[in-house]
Design a protein around this motif. Structure first.
Motif, PDB file in Angstrom:
ATOM      1  N   ASN A   1      62.113  -8.527 -91.127  1.00 25.49           N
ATOM      2  CA  ASN A   1      62.528  -7.133 -91.373  1.00 25.49           C
ATOM      3  C   ASN A   1      63.191  -6.533 -90.135  1.00 25.49           C
ATOM      4  N   SER A   2      63.790  -5.345 -90.289  1.00 28.39           N
ATOM      5  CA  SER A   2      64.649  -4.850 -89.215  1.00 28.39           C
ATOM      6  C   SER A   2      63.880  -4.460 -87.962  1.00 28.39           C
ATOM      7  N   ARG A   3      62.631  -4.031 -88.108  1.00 25.93           N
ATOM      8  CA  ARG A   3      61.866  -3.689 -86.907  1.00 25.93           C
ATOM      9  C   ARG A   3      61.539  -4.950 -86.100  1.00 25.93           C
ATOM     10  N   ALA A   4      61.047  -5.951 -86.798  1.00 30.85           N
ATOM     11  CA  ALA A   4      60.729  -7.222 -86.124  1.00 30.85           C
ATOM     12  C   ALA A   4      62.000  -7.828 -85.528  1.00 30.85           C
TER      13      ALA A   4
ATOM     14  N   THR B   1      58.308 -17.193 -81.610  1.00 29.79           N
ATOM     15  CA  THR B   1      56.920 -16.804 -81.861  1.00 29.79           C
ATOM     16  C   THR B   1      56.857 -15.486 -82.628  1.00 29.79           C
ATOM     17  N   LEU B   2      57.683 -14.513 -82.204  1.00 32.59           N
ATOM     18  CA  LEU B   2      57.702 -13.217 -82.913  1.00 32.59           C
ATOM     19  C   LEU B   2      58.206 -13.374 -84.340  1.00 32.59           C
ATOM     20  N   THR B   3      59.158 -14.270 -84.544  1.00 32.47           N
ATOM     21  CA  THR B   3      59.635 -14.550 -85.902  1.00 32.47           C
ATOM     22  C   THR B   3      58.492 -15.110 -86.741  1.00 32.47           C
ATOM     23  N   PHE B   4      57.792 -16.073 -86.169  1.00 33.56           N
ATOM     24  CA  PHE B   4      56.645 -16.665 -86.864  1.00 33.56           C
ATOM     25  C   PHE B   4      55.651 -15.578 -87.266  1.00 33.56           C
ATOM     26  N   GLU B   5      55.327 -14.715 -86.306  1.00 37.04           N
ATOM     27  CA  GLU B   5      54.321 -13.676 -86.566  1.00 37.04           C
ATOM     28  C   GLU B   5      54.790 -12.703 -87.646  1.00 37.04           C
ATOM     29  N   ALA B   6      56.085 -12.357 -87.608  1.00 31.55           N
ATOM     30  CA  ALA B   6      56.616 -11.432 -88.616  1.00 31.55           C
ATOM     31  C   ALA B   6      56.573 -12.065 -90.003  1.00 31.55           C
ATOM     32  N   LEU B   7      56.902 -13.333 -90.091  1.00 32.77           N
ATOM     33  CA  LEU B   7      56.978 -13.984 -91.404  1.00 32.77           C
ATOM     34  C   LEU B   7      55.611 -14.336 -91.980  1.00 32.77           C
ATOM     35  N   HIS B   8      54.637 -14.507 -91.099  1.00 33.02           N
ATOM     36  CA  HIS B   8      53.311 -14.895 -91.582  1.00 33.02           C
ATOM     37  C   HIS B   8      52.311 -13.751 -91.543  1.00 33.02           C
ATOM     38  N   ALA B   9      52.755 -12.599 -91.004  1.00 34.00           N
ATOM     39  CA  ALA B   9      51.860 -11.454 -90.835  1.00 34.00           C
ATOM     40  C   ALA B   9      50.542 -11.885 -90.208  1.00 34.00           C
ATOM     41  N   ALA B  10      50.658 -12.698 -89.175  1.00 35.38           N
ATOM     42  CA  ALA B  10      49.472 -13.216 -88.485  1.00 35.38           C
ATOM     43  C   ALA B  10      49.856 -13.519 -87.043  1.00 35.38           C
ATOM     44  N   PRO B  11      48.910 -13.399 -86.120  1.00 34.74           N
ATOM     45  CA  PRO B  11      49.240 -13.691 -84.727  1.00 34.74           C
ATOM     46  C   PRO B  11      49.391 -15.186 -84.466  1.00 34.74           C
TER      47      PRO B  11
ATOM     48  N   GLU C   1      64.528  -6.374 -84.141  1.00 33.70           N
ATOM     49  CA  GLU C   1      64.868  -5.826 -82.822  1.00 33.70           C
ATOM     50  C   GLU C   1      63.973  -6.409 -81.743  1.00 33.70           C
ATOM     51  N   ASP C   2      62.692  -6.625 -82.059  1.00 33.59           N
ATOM     52  CA  ASP C   2      61.792  -7.257 -81.082  1.00 33.59           C
ATOM     53  C   ASP C   2      62.260  -8.672 -80.764  1.00 33.59           C
ATOM     54  N   VAL C   3      62.646  -9.391 -81.814  1.00 34.27           N
ATOM     55  CA  VAL C   3      63.121 -10.766 -81.623  1.00 34.27           C
ATOM     56  C   VAL C   3      64.388 -10.766 -80.757  1.00 34.27           C
ATOM     57  N   MET C   4      65.323  -9.881 -81.084  1.00 36.29           N
ATOM     58  CA  MET C   4      66.588  -9.848 -80.328  1.00 36.29           C
ATOM     59  C   MET C   4      66.354  -9.453 -78.868  1.00 36.29           C
ATOM     60  N   GLY C   5      65.353  -8.623 -78.634  1.00 34.17           N
ATOM     61  CA  GLY C   5      64.997  -8.267 -77.258  1.00 34.17           C
ATOM     62  C   GLY C   5      64.571  -9.494 -76.457  1.00 34.17           C
ATOM     63  N   LYS C   6      63.771 -10.345 -77.078  1.00 33.57           N
ATOM     64  CA  LYS C   6      63.348 -11.586 -76.402  1.00 33.57           C
ATOM     65  C   LYS C   6      64.542 -12.505 -76.168  1.00 33.57           C
ATOM     66  N   VAL C   7      65.429 -12.555 -77.148  1.00 32.68           N
ATOM     67  CA  VAL C   7      66.625 -13.401 -77.004  1.00 32.68           C
ATOM     68  C   VAL C   7      67.454 -12.930 -75.809  1.00 32.68           C
ATOM     69  N   ARG C   8      67.631 -11.613 -75.694  1.00 28.09           N
ATOM     70  CA  ARG C   8      68.415 -11.087 -74.563  1.00 28.09           C
ATOM     71  C   ARG C   8      67.772 -11.434 -73.224  1.00 28.09           C
ATOM     72  N   ASN C   9      66.434 -11.520 -73.209  1.00 25.48           N
ATOM     73  CA  ASN C   9      65.735 -11.928 -71.975  1.00 25.48           C
ATOM     74  C   ASN C   9      65.680 -13.441 -71.815  1.00 25.48           C
TER      75      ASN C   9
END
Ligand code: SF4
Length: 189
Positions: free
Chosen positions: A137-140, A158-168, A142-150
């Motif tokens: 989703n769009s909120r996740a 990892t953030l993609t995994f967490e967003a798609l599985h709704a689990a840490p 932006e978090d993912v793209m932030g990591k990519v920029r860094n």
């Protein structure tokens, strides 16, 4: 070991639910183009071996696609050997290991190649489109793209995994096969 986990009839469904983006991209390109270049075949082929596709299913999988493009005869002559080789059935009988994230991130795909890590090797627009197709989703996003920029590519994954599985995913992603087995564990729980 995760060997013996998936069979050919489930492969499209588990690719959707549990493959990390690098492997999903290769998988979809193979289905679309009925072809992958050598480095892509290695990256996806060894991953599939790692998730438990046996050598016969693996041959059937690649044969189904490649024969549509190069024909059955050419497949058997030029490609089947390498697949058996990956399983240690030919040549020096080395048992080849699936690639880690680090190795994939450091690879250098050229024009027409589909291997590599999309977080590192895709342009921003393609990456956003691919993530959105995966269901991020769009909120996740932006978090993912932030990591990519860094340049924190594994954290982006990892953030993609967490967003798609709704689990840490506390350990973080460091191997495509770990992404797969963590995903299957959550989905089957
Ligand atoms: Fe694949 Fe690893 Fe990149 Fe994720 S971080 S897409 S598992 S190479």
């Amino acid at each position: 070991k995760e060997y013996g986990e998936i069979s050919l009839k489930d492969i499209d469904q588990v690719a959707k639910s549990s493959f990390p983006l690098c492997m999903r991209h290769l998988f979809e390109k193979l289905r679309e183009d009925h072809h992958l270049k050598h480095a892509g075949r290695m990256q996806l082929g060894l991953f599939l071996k790692g998730v438990g596709l046996n050598v016969d299913d693996s041959l059937a999988f690649w044969r189904e696609e490649f024969s549509k493009k190069v024909g059955l005869e050419k497949f058997e002559k030029e490609y089947a050997y390498n697949i058996r080789h990956n399983y240690g059935k030919e040549g020096k009988k080395t048992d080849y290991t699936p690639y880690s994230c680090q190795k994939i991130i450091l690879s250098t795909p050229g024009v027409g190649d589909h291997h590599g890590c999309p977080y590192r090797h895709f342009g921003e627009e393609n990456l956003r489109a691919a993530l959105s197709r995966m269901g991020v989703n769009s909120r996740a996003m932006e978090d993912v793209m932030g990591k990519v920029r860094n340049r924190d590519y594994q954290l982006a994954c990892t953030l993609t995994f967490e967003a798609l599985h709704a689990a840490p995913c506390d350990a973080g992603i460091n191997h495509p096969n770990q992404y797969f087995s963590d995903s299957q564990r959550l989905l089957k729980a």
